[in-house]
Design a protein around this motif. Structure first.
Motif, PDB file in Angstrom:
ATOM      1  N   ASP A 114       6.611   5.243   7.442  1.00  0.00           N
ATOM      2  CA  ASP A 114       5.981   3.558   7.877  1.00  0.00           C
ATOM      3  C   ASP A 114       6.018   4.068   9.741  1.00  0.00           C
ATOM      4  O   ASP A 114       6.394   2.293  10.442  1.00  0.00           O
ATOM      5  CB  ASP A 114       7.436   2.820   8.205  1.00  0.00           C
ATOM      6  N   VAL A 132       0.737   7.749   4.914  1.00  0.00           N
ATOM      7  CA  VAL A 132       0.704   6.635   4.231  1.00  0.00           C
ATOM      8  C   VAL A 132       1.524   5.524   4.237  1.00  0.00           C
ATOM      9  O   VAL A 132       3.115   6.182   4.034  1.00  0.00           O
ATOM     10  CB  VAL A 132      -0.009   7.072   2.515  1.00  0.00           C
ATOM     11  N   THR A 156       4.473   2.122   3.291  1.00  0.00           N
ATOM     12  CA  THR A 156       5.697   2.338   2.323  1.00  0.00           C
ATOM     13  C   THR A 156       4.362   0.891   1.514  1.00  0.00           C
ATOM     14  O   THR A 156       5.047   0.091   0.798  1.00  0.00           O
ATOM     15  CB  THR A 156       6.629   1.888   2.181  1.00  0.00           C
ATOM     16  N   ARG A 157       4.302  -0.372   2.723  1.00  0.00           N
ATOM     17  CA  ARG A 157       4.544  -1.654   2.585  1.00  0.00           C
ATOM     18  C   ARG A 157       3.249  -1.721   1.824  1.00  0.00           C
ATOM     19  O   ARG A 157       3.589  -3.273   0.460  1.00  0.00           O
ATOM     20  CB  ARG A 157       3.553  -2.422   3.723  1.00  0.00           C
ATOM     21  N   SER A 158       2.213  -0.944   0.896  1.00  0.00           N
ATOM     22  CA  SER A 158       1.391  -1.472   0.381  1.00  0.00           C
ATOM     23  C   SER A 158       1.347  -0.947  -1.332  1.00  0.00           C
ATOM     24  O   SER A 158       1.193  -1.252  -2.207  1.00  0.00           O
ATOM     25  CB  SER A 158      -0.017  -0.436   0.471  1.00  0.00           C
ATOM     26  N   GLY A 159       2.803  -0.166  -1.152  1.00  0.00           N
ATOM     27  CA  GLY A 159       3.812   0.178  -2.267  1.00  0.00           C
ATOM     28  C   GLY A 159       2.793   1.541  -3.001  1.00  0.00           C
ATOM     29  O   GLY A 159       1.657   1.860  -2.646  1.00  0.00           O
ATOM     30  N   GLU A 212       0.347   0.752  -5.613  1.00  0.00           N
ATOM     31  CA  GLU A 212      -0.624   0.341  -5.881  1.00  0.00           C
ATOM     32  C   GLU A 212      -1.707   0.512  -4.720  1.00  0.00           C
ATOM     33  O   GLU A 212      -2.791   1.558  -4.180  1.00  0.00           O
ATOM     34  CB  GLU A 212      -1.126  -0.774  -6.203  1.00  0.00           C
ATOM     35  N   GLY A 213      -0.633   0.883  -3.000  1.00  0.00           N
ATOM     36  CA  GLY A 213      -1.807   0.683  -2.368  1.00  0.00           C
ATOM     37  C   GLY A 213      -1.815   2.412  -1.805  1.00  0.00           C
ATOM     38  O   GLY A 213      -2.939   3.159  -1.408  1.00  0.00           O
ATOM     39  N   ARG A 241      -4.037   3.371  -4.325  1.00  0.00           N
ATOM     40  CA  ARG A 241      -5.801   3.175  -3.841  1.00  0.00           C
ATOM     41  C   ARG A 241      -6.699   4.510  -2.456  1.00  0.00           C
ATOM     42  O   ARG A 241      -7.947   4.838  -2.177  1.00  0.00           O
ATOM     43  CB  ARG A 241      -5.947   1.874  -3.205  1.00  0.00           C
ATOM     44  N   VAL A 242      -5.283   4.881  -1.505  1.00  0.00           N
ATOM     45  CA  VAL A 242      -5.681   5.971  -0.612  1.00  0.00           C
ATOM     46  C   VAL A 242      -6.187   7.129  -0.663  1.00  0.00           C
ATOM     47  O   VAL A 242      -7.195   7.552  -0.315  1.00  0.00           O
ATOM     48  CB  VAL A 242      -4.600   5.828   0.922  1.00  0.00           C
TER      49      VAL A 242
END
Length: 349
Positions: free
Chosen positions: A259, A280, A282-285, A287-288, A291-292
């Motif tokens: 982060d 990447v 961590t805020r999008s967890g 699922e985020g 997606r990336v």
């Protein structure tokens, strides 16, 4: 003479091999391939470093520091004539700022070179960084001299425009053959190291069958097999970054979970990291993250994998340095920093 000729032949052969690997439509991992290779050859032919005699025998407890130091001592780039040196190496083992003050004060008193640039054409090794001090000598060392540190560097102990980091020692052996087509078994792979438990994001992937999250470190044979059969290798910054050069070499694209901005990646002057690894938050967890990874597919993924394989050669540590390996690429980064301001010395009438 024969040794020199053999070294030159091998260097030219390796240069040709690297050039061919990144030519003919293959992606290049370099910020500037056209300038790096001729500059590297010029560096090897002309660069000179003067090593100050240490006050006492130096024993680095961190293997990467020890290997770099011993390689520098035996390198043809080291010179006994300080007048022809481009840079000056200040050798010292980890110690207090008071002791560092004495080290720099001794150099300043015995030699004229520190005061010409206030230490800006000097460099040193330190994985812990230099602490705060009111001493002029320590302040100049910390502010002006190039620090070669370990990756990742301690917070606030790395100055991006001048400092460089040592690559991990995970590729301190023969580079594996370049992987061709991957047989993918896992989308992502995380290898636990020692007592590290992984981040909350990593733990959230444990029950996903597309990801392999190890609860215990695997042996080396299984580890290499998993690198070869995984698309992405997951790393948590400040937790476990030791194995990412091996991931590159085996065609597993590194995914660094962090982060905060990373300003101390190895060879940042040379490599185009955004084309080699993913970064990447961590805020999008969970699922985020997925997606990336799912959006990094097809041609883009193959370009990143190919670039990573090409870059991996520069992370190889050898007991006796070879062209373009980790030691010599660190020398190249120092060579890029050889232009330092030199101040006029005041003469008192």
């Amino acid at each position: 003479m024969a040794t020199t000729a053999a070294t030159t032949t091998f260097s030219l052969f390796l240069l040709l091999t690297v050039s061919l690997h990144t030519a003919a439509g293959r992606p290049s991992p370099y910020l500037s391939k056209t300038s790096m290779f001729p500059n590297y050859q010029k560096m090897m032919a002309t660069f000179k470093i003067f090593i100050y005699p240490p006050n006492a025998p130096i024993n680095f407890t961190i293997p990467a520091l020890s290997l770099f130091y011993n390689s520098l001592l035996s390198s043809h780039l080291a010179t006994s004539n300080p007048e022809e040196a481009h840079l000056f190496f200040v050798p010292f083992a980890p110690q207090s700022t008071r002791s560092l003050d004495r080290v720099v004060a001794g150099i300043r008193a015995a030699h004229p070179y520190w005061d010409r640039s206030l230490g800006a054409d000097h460099f040193y090794l330190s994985c812990d960084g230099v602490g705060a001090s009111s001493s002029r000598n320590v302040v100049e060392l910390k502010k002006n001299s190039v620090q070669i540190s370990c990756f990742p560097s301690p917070a606030d102990k790395f100055i991006p425009h001048k400092d460089v980091t040592l690559p991990p020692l995970s590729l301190a052996r023969r580079l594996p053959p370049a992987p061709e087509n991957k047989t993918v078994k896992f989308v992502g792979y995380y290898r636990r190291s020692g007592s590290l438990m992984g981040s909350e994001l990593i733990n959230g992937l444990k029950n996903d069958t597309k990801f392999l999250i190890e609860s215990e470190p695997s042996d080396e044979t299984i580890y290499i097999k998993r690198l070869k059969t995984s698309k992405f290798c997951l790393y948590v910054l400040d937790e476990e970054m030791e194995g990412f050069p091996e991931a590159l070499a085996h065609g597993c694209v590194p995914v660094v979970i962090t982060d905060r901005p990373i300003q101390d990646l190895p060879f940042m002057d040379v490599l185009r990291w955004q084309d080699i690894a993913l970064f990447v938050g961590t805020r999008s967890g969970v699922e985020g993250l997925k997606r990336v990874l799912s959006h990094t597919c097809g041609e883009r993924y193959e370009m990143m994998r190919s670039s990573g394989v090409a870059a991996a050669q520069h992370f190889v540590w050898n007991a006796s340095p070879k062209p373009y390996d980790a030691f010599n690429m660190l020398m190249y980064q120092l060579w890029l920093r050889r232009h330092a301001i030199r101040y006029a010395r005041w003469q008192i009438a």
